[in-house]
Design a protein around this motif. Structure first.
Motif, PDB file in Angstrom:
ATOM      1  N   SER A   1       0.829  -1.198   0.000  1.00  0.00           N
ATOM      2  CA  SER A   1       0.000   0.000   0.000  1.00  0.00           C
ATOM      3  C   SER A   1       0.863   1.247   0.000  1.00  0.00           C
ATOM      4  O   SER A   1       2.042   1.222   0.393  1.00  0.00           O
ATOM      5  CB  SER A   1      -0.951   0.025   1.202  1.00  0.00           C
ATOM      6  N   TYR A   2       0.245   2.337  -0.444  1.00  0.00           N
ATOM      7  CA  TYR A   2       0.870   3.658  -0.419  1.00  0.00           C
ATOM      8  C   TYR A   2      -0.168   4.632   0.118  1.00  0.00           C
ATOM      9  O   TYR A   2      -1.331   4.626  -0.312  1.00  0.00           O
ATOM     10  CB  TYR A   2       1.308   4.083  -1.818  1.00  0.00           C
ATOM     11  N   ALA A   3       0.224   5.480   1.082  1.00  0.00           N
ATOM     12  CA  ALA A   3      -0.724   6.401   1.703  1.00  0.00           C
ATOM     13  C   ALA A   3      -0.032   7.716   2.010  1.00  0.00           C
ATOM     14  O   ALA A   3       1.190   7.771   2.221  1.00  0.00           O
ATOM     15  CB  ALA A   3      -1.305   5.794   2.981  1.00  0.00           C
ATOM     16  N   THR A   4      -0.835   8.795   2.055  1.00  0.00           N
ATOM     17  CA  THR A   4      -0.301  10.131   2.319  1.00  0.00           C
ATOM     18  C   THR A   4      -1.015  10.753   3.515  1.00  0.00           C
ATOM     19  O   THR A   4      -2.104  10.315   3.914  1.00  0.00           O
ATOM     20  CB  THR A   4      -0.454  11.042   1.096  1.00  0.00           C
ATOM     21  N   THR A   5      -0.394  11.806   4.050  1.00  0.00           N
ATOM     22  CA  THR A   5      -0.945  12.458   5.236  1.00  0.00           C
ATOM     23  C   THR A   5      -0.540  13.920   5.239  1.00  0.00           C
ATOM     24  O   THR A   5       0.364  14.335   4.506  1.00  0.00           O
ATOM     25  CB  THR A   5      -0.432  11.771   6.515  1.00  0.00           C
ATOM     26  N   PHE A   6      -1.223  14.717   6.089  1.00  0.00           N
ATOM     27  CA  PHE A   6      -0.841  16.116   6.258  1.00  0.00           C
ATOM     28  C   PHE A   6      -1.203  16.569   7.673  1.00  0.00           C
ATOM     29  O   PHE A   6      -2.096  16.010   8.318  1.00  0.00           O
ATOM     30  CB  PHE A   6      -1.537  17.011   5.230  1.00  0.00           C
ATOM     31  N   THR A   7      -0.482  17.600   8.155  1.00  0.00           N
ATOM     32  CA  THR A   7      -0.722  18.174   9.475  1.00  0.00           C
ATOM     33  C   THR A   7      -0.549  19.684   9.398  1.00  0.00           C
ATOM     34  O   THR A   7       0.543  20.163   9.079  1.00  0.00           O
ATOM     35  CB  THR A   7       0.265  17.609  10.520  1.00  0.00           C
ATOM     36  N   PRO A   8      -1.606  20.477   9.678  1.00  0.00           N
ATOM     37  CA  PRO A   8      -1.454  21.938   9.674  1.00  0.00           C
ATOM     38  C   PRO A   8      -0.467  22.393  10.750  1.00  0.00           C
ATOM     39  O   PRO A   8      -0.324  21.754  11.802  1.00  0.00           O
ATOM     40  CB  PRO A   8      -2.868  22.441   9.985  1.00  0.00           C
ATOM     41  N   GLN A   9       0.217  23.512  10.491  1.00  0.00           N
ATOM     42  CA  GLN A   9       1.180  24.080  11.428  1.00  0.00           C
ATOM     43  C   GLN A   9       0.908  25.581  11.552  1.00  0.00           C
ATOM     44  O   GLN A   9       0.875  26.295  10.556  1.00  0.00           O
ATOM     45  CB  GLN A   9       2.613  23.833  10.949  1.00  0.00           C
ATOM     46  N   VAL A  10       0.726  26.018  12.789  1.00  0.00           N
ATOM     47  CA  VAL A  10       0.334  27.402  13.040  1.00  0.00           C
ATOM     48  C   VAL A  10       1.578  28.267  13.212  1.00  0.00           C
ATOM     49  O   VAL A  10       2.536  27.874  13.890  1.00  0.00           O
ATOM     50  CB  VAL A  10      -0.547  27.492  14.300  1.00  0.00           C
ATOM     51  N   GLY A  11       1.571  29.455  12.614  1.00  0.00           N
ATOM     52  CA  GLY A  11       2.658  30.406  12.804  1.00  0.00           C
ATOM     53  C   GLY A  11       3.202  30.919  11.484  1.00  0.00           C
ATOM     54  O   GLY A  11       2.728  30.558  10.393  1.00  0.00           O
ATOM     55  N   THR A  12       4.221  31.781  11.593  1.00  0.00           N
ATOM     56  CA  THR A  12       4.845  32.374  10.410  1.00  0.00           C
ATOM     57  C   THR A  12       6.355  32.275  10.504  1.00  0.00           C
ATOM     58  O   THR A  12       6.926  32.157  11.597  1.00  0.00           O
ATOM     59  CB  THR A  12       4.449  33.850  10.265  1.00  0.00           C
ATOM     60  N   ASP A  13       7.012  32.338   9.343  1.00  0.00           N
ATOM     61  CA  ASP A  13       8.470  32.254   9.301  1.00  0.00           C
ATOM     62  C   ASP A  13       9.083  33.656   9.353  1.00  0.00           C
ATOM     63  O   ASP A  13       8.388  34.661   9.587  1.00  0.00           O
ATOM     64  CB  ASP A  13       8.929  31.485   8.062  1.00  0.00           C
ATOM     65  N   ALA A  14      10.383  33.730   9.121  1.00  0.00           N
ATOM     66  CA  ALA A  14      11.095  35.010   9.225  1.00  0.00           C
ATOM     67  C   ALA A  14      10.597  36.029   8.210  1.00  0.00           C
ATOM     68  O   ALA A  14      10.738  37.243   8.421  1.00  0.00           O
ATOM     69  CB  ALA A  14      12.596  34.778   9.049  1.00  0.00           C
ATOM     70  N   ARG A  15       9.993  35.568   7.129  1.00  0.00           N
ATOM     71  CA  ARG A  15       9.469  36.479   6.106  1.00  0.00           C
ATOM     72  C   ARG A  15       8.007  36.848   6.342  1.00  0.00           C
ATOM     73  O   ARG A  15       7.406  37.543   5.537  1.00  0.00           O
ATOM     74  CB  ARG A  15       9.628  35.850   4.727  1.00  0.00           C
ATOM     75  N   GLY A  16       7.447  36.331   7.452  1.00  0.00           N
ATOM     76  CA  GLY A  16       6.061  36.630   7.762  1.00  0.00           C
ATOM     77  C   GLY A  16       5.065  35.776   7.024  1.00  0.00           C
ATOM     78  O   GLY A  16       3.854  36.026   7.091  1.00  0.00           O
ATOM     79  N   GLN A  17       5.526  34.733   6.348  1.00  0.00           N
ATOM     80  CA  GLN A  17       4.637  33.849   5.602  1.00  0.00           C
ATOM     81  C   GLN A  17       4.179  32.693   6.488  1.00  0.00           C
ATOM     82  O   GLN A  17       4.965  32.140   7.262  1.00  0.00           O
ATOM     83  CB  GLN A  17       5.337  33.312   4.357  1.00  0.00           C
ATOM     84  N   ALA A  18       2.894  32.345   6.371  1.00  0.00           N
ATOM     85  CA  ALA A  18       2.342  31.256   7.172  1.00  0.00           C
ATOM     86  C   ALA A  18       3.030  29.935   6.837  1.00  0.00           C
ATOM     87  O   ALA A  18       3.361  29.666   5.679  1.00  0.00           O
ATOM     88  CB  ALA A  18       0.841  31.144   6.924  1.00  0.00           C
ATOM     89  N   PHE A  19       3.231  29.114   7.867  1.00  0.00           N
ATOM     90  CA  PHE A  19       3.818  27.791   7.648  1.00  0.00           C
ATOM     91  C   PHE A  19       2.860  26.942   6.819  1.00  0.00           C
ATOM     92  O   PHE A  19       1.652  26.903   7.088  1.00  0.00           O
ATOM     93  CB  PHE A  19       4.087  27.084   8.970  1.00  0.00           C
ATOM     94  N   LYS A  20       3.378  26.262   5.826  1.00  0.00           N
ATOM     95  CA  LYS A  20       2.547  25.317   5.093  1.00  0.00           C
ATOM     96  C   LYS A  20       2.404  24.035   5.907  1.00  0.00           C
ATOM     97  O   LYS A  20       3.228  23.740   6.788  1.00  0.00           O
ATOM     98  CB  LYS A  20       3.154  25.021   3.725  1.00  0.00           C
TER      99      LYS A  20
END
Length: 744
Positions: free
Chosen positions: A519-538
């Motif tokens: 089998s092959y499976a994928t996943t994701f987890t949101p991450q809160v906050g911003t980096d040094a450039r002020g962009q939201a974490f993906k």
């Protein structure tokens, strides 16, 4: 763009499917229910079977028409005999045999929970492959479990009755194991059906549900560290309901200390009413609820000397201590069968948790080692959540291919409020150890921070069978909306994420009971906050490749499985190597290894479970808080090799020792690193558990249902510490609990 209002509209529309179909004529319910290997006829209450069972289980809620369990997602495992479960809906949201599921799945049944007298949810996983518990040593505050190296708790991978249990910060729902029918462990990504979560897998706890036959049991327990506990579980059909209504009431009351002493407690009150209405053979509505109050220490930490050495100085103080958590849940599980080929299910739960925690911390010790400098912490948190899952299951045939389809839409919301205060505390005299003898002021709480999250997901799965091939294919799309407010007057920070995840798995029935798969499976987890450039974490994303073989030996209750896996998670947070004052979503980890498992019921009351795991879990890209490169290092606290086995033996009725059950377990925990810089290793640890039980019906049939049981954990009193993430924690010493049980 998919908005919140559109999401809620879709959910409300989906509930309308069931409206006209809930009414129906009452039908007689099947009456046969398994109670400790005895056959109980509900109508006539006739008991047949052997006088001495030797089994540690009570009512099975997962088998037969007598149970209120639904048939698919959220309904729990079935085909249960002793420690062996043949079917689980956790991996597919349909009643799929474990050997036909293209991922690793383990089930801890009620009989195993009873035999081991499991006292915490994390301890329920002590004999499961791929699961690591006690990474932070003895800790009654949280149900922390790692699967294939990944933390399930912080990744929101804990489920109850198929619905996610959301937690954050210091506040997480606690699960009382006595209130469970089973615990199912799905290893590997599950986002294709469940949405955001841990790449390592999920845990699904199945609540005890009503059955349509009268039964009951009570436990009286006493044990180490002034432990006193009473359990009760009773239920049956509602009188005068003509077999259409049943109830169940489960409860636990415990007053206990801990080996830490210093006024620490492990107290709990838990009560869980459940009610089922089954107006026809095609329609079931089960109400599930719970109220729980717990008091545990807010800290279990002992001051660490340099070099990862645990001292004898406990950080807490009885004058300013205690984690008080009150939680409640109320919800339902609904199922309606339009026909054998079309089934609708809806599961809903509302959860509330409120926490107050006070603790002291030893921050440093003077050179003369006479005084410990201390500070205080005070936390107040509240979390309210709602979760809803709608499922439509259909069976159809296209030419030579048979399909089991599941389509669903689910919704989850939570709101979290957090207040924290910190301040100084008087120094601790390390010579006199004057715990509890000084006034410790309560710090002022800061303004509350607030967080809210909404998740909407739509998913589709097809289990297609062509000859001996079994193809499982699913996909899911999620929309996440999250708001954060750091103070009551600050601006709201909004972060929205979206992700598509899925799974494809193929199995082949090579011989009766023998199924290799991949089998092959994928996943994701949101991450809160911003980096040094002020962009939201993906969001962090991950995928897994798994291959293995499962074998249910025909004509037996012996089930085995072997699996190899390779998981990679990327875009995780790490210290920005170009600016260590910030974080960047550029880290990655890899978990690969193999697991072997065997579970067997050899005779009533005689069971065996064996689990072995080899795991290589390391950073691919990571930076320490100080800016040190950790690429290629192993993740701390996660052992490379673990082995666990538990065996029970009930002497047969022909033996002079009839009525006696003995058992024992061994848990080997291999070496791991104490810190992510990989400077110090944790030593290997081997722990032993034991069971002795006696059923008094062997003396005289009038004592039918009366059982005495003694459980011992870490019986050789091995003193050990566990270090992870740069801190070291103490493991629990030898513990003995005696129980007197009566079942009817």
């Amino acid at each position: 763009m998919f908005t919140r209002s559109a999401s809620l509209g879709l959910l409300l529309a989906s509930t309308a499917l069931v409206g006209p179909h809930m009414a129906g004529q009452a039908a007689a319910q099947p009456a046969d229910v398994q109670l400790n290997e005895l056959s109980v006829e509900a109508a006539g209450q006739v008991v047949t079977g052997p006088a001495v069972s030797g089994a540690g289980g009570n009512v099975s809620g997962g088998d037969g028409g007598n149970s209120s369990a639904t048939s698919g997602g959220g309904g729990g495992p079935s085909g249960v005999t002793g420690y062996v479960a043949r079917i689980s809906p956790t991996a597919t949201k349909t009643n799929t045999p474990l050997i036909e599921t293209p991922q690793s799945v383990s089930v801890v049944t009620r009989e195993q929970l009873n035999d081991r007298n499991v006292q915490s949810f994390s301890d329920a996983l002590a004999y499961v492959p791929g699961a690591t518990i006690n990474v932070s040593g003895f800790d009654p505050r949280f149900d922390q479990v790692f699967i294939r190296g990944f933390d399930v708790l912080s990744n929101q991978g804990t489920y109850r009755d198929g619905l996610r249990q959301i937690g954050s910060g210091f506040i997480f729902p606690r699960i009382e194991p006595y209130g469970l029918e089973a615990v199912t462990v799905l290893r590997g990504p599950a986002s294709g059906l469940y949405g955001l979560g841990s790449p390592g897998g999920i845990l699904d706890a199945t609540s005890k549900r009503p059955v349509f036959a009268p039964f009951g049991e009570v436990w009286f327990q006493s044990g180490s560290f002034d432990r006193f506990q009473g359990n009760f579980d009773l239920g049956g059909p509602v009188e005068g309901s003509n077999g259409t209504m049943a109830y169940r009431l489960t409860g636990v009351r415990r007053e206990a200390g801990t080996f830490i002493g210093r006024g620490t407690n492990d107290d709990q009150l838990n009560i869980a009413p459940a009610f089922t209405w089954k107006p026809s053979a095609d329609t079931t509505l089960t109400f599930l609820s719970e109220f729980q109050v717990r008091n545990t220490p807010a800290t279990v930490f002992y001051y660490n000397d340099p070099g990862f050495r645990v001292t004898k100085y406990y950080s807490g103080d009885p004058r300013f201590a205690g984690l008080d958590q009150t939680q409640y849940r109320i919800g339902y599980a609904f199922e309606h069968r339009f026909s054998d080929d079309l089934i609708f299910r809806q599961n809903f739960r509302h959860y509330g948790i409120f926490l107050s925690a006070k603790y002291t911390s030893i921050d440093s010790i003077n050179e003369a080692r006479t005084l410990g400098s201390r500070s205080t912490g005070y936390i107040r948190e509240g979390l309210v959540q709602q979760t809803l899952d709608n499922q439509l299951e259909a069976h159809l045939v296209t030419g030579p291919i048979s399909h089991t389809l599941v389509a669903g839409v689910d919704y989850a919301h939570y709101g979290l409020s957090n207040r924290f205060g910190g301040g100084p505390a008087p120094d601790l005299n390390l010579i006199t150890q004057n715990y509890g003898r000084q006034f410790i002021p309560t710090p002022t709480l800061a303004s509350p921070t607030r967080q809210a999250q909404d998740q909407i997901g739509v998913y589709l799965q097809d289990q297609a069978r062509f000859g001996d091939f079994i193809l499982t294919l699913n996909g899911r799309h999620d929309w996440i909306f999250q708001d954060n407010r750091t103070t009551p007057v600050s601006a709201v920070t909004r972060q929205d994420d979206t992700a598509f995840t899925g799974r494809v798995g193929l199995g082949y029935v090579l011989a009766p009971g023998l199924v290799p798969y991949a089998s092959y499976a994928t996943t994701f987890t949101p991450q809160v906050g911003t980096d040094a450039r002020g962009q939201a974490f993906k969001p962090a994303s991950g995928d897994q490749i798994e291959a293995g073989v499962k074998y249910l030996i025909p004509g037996t209750n012996i089930q085995t499985a072997f699996a190899g896996f390779d998981i990679e998670q990327s875009s995780i947070l790490r210290t920005d190597p170009t600016n260590i004052a910030f974080q960047a979503a550029t880290g990655s980890v890899r978990s690969r290894g193999f697991e072997a498992e065997a579970t067997a019921n050899l005779a009533p009351g005689t069971n065996l479970t064996i689990a072995y795991t080899h795991l290589d879990f390391r950073f691919l890209s990571q930076t320490s808080f100080g800016g040190t490169n950790q690429d290629g290092n192993r993740v701390s606290g996660i052992p490379s090799d673990t082995y666990a086995s538990f065996l029970t033996y009930a002497f047969p009725t022909s033996s002079a020792f009839r009525g006696l059950t003995i058992g024992g377990g061994i848990r080997y925990i291999g070496t791991s690193f104490a810190d992510d810089d990989n400077t110090v290793r944790n030593p290997t640890v081997t722990l032993y558990d034991a069971l002795v039980a006696y059923d008094f019906a062997a003396i005289d049939p009038k004592y039918q249902g009366l059982r005495a049981q003694i459980n011992a954990y870490n019986i050789f009193d091995r003193t050990y510490n566990t270090c992870a993430f740069g801190n070291c924690f103490r493991g629990a010493p030898a513990t003995v609990i005696g129980s007197l049980i009566y079942r009817w």
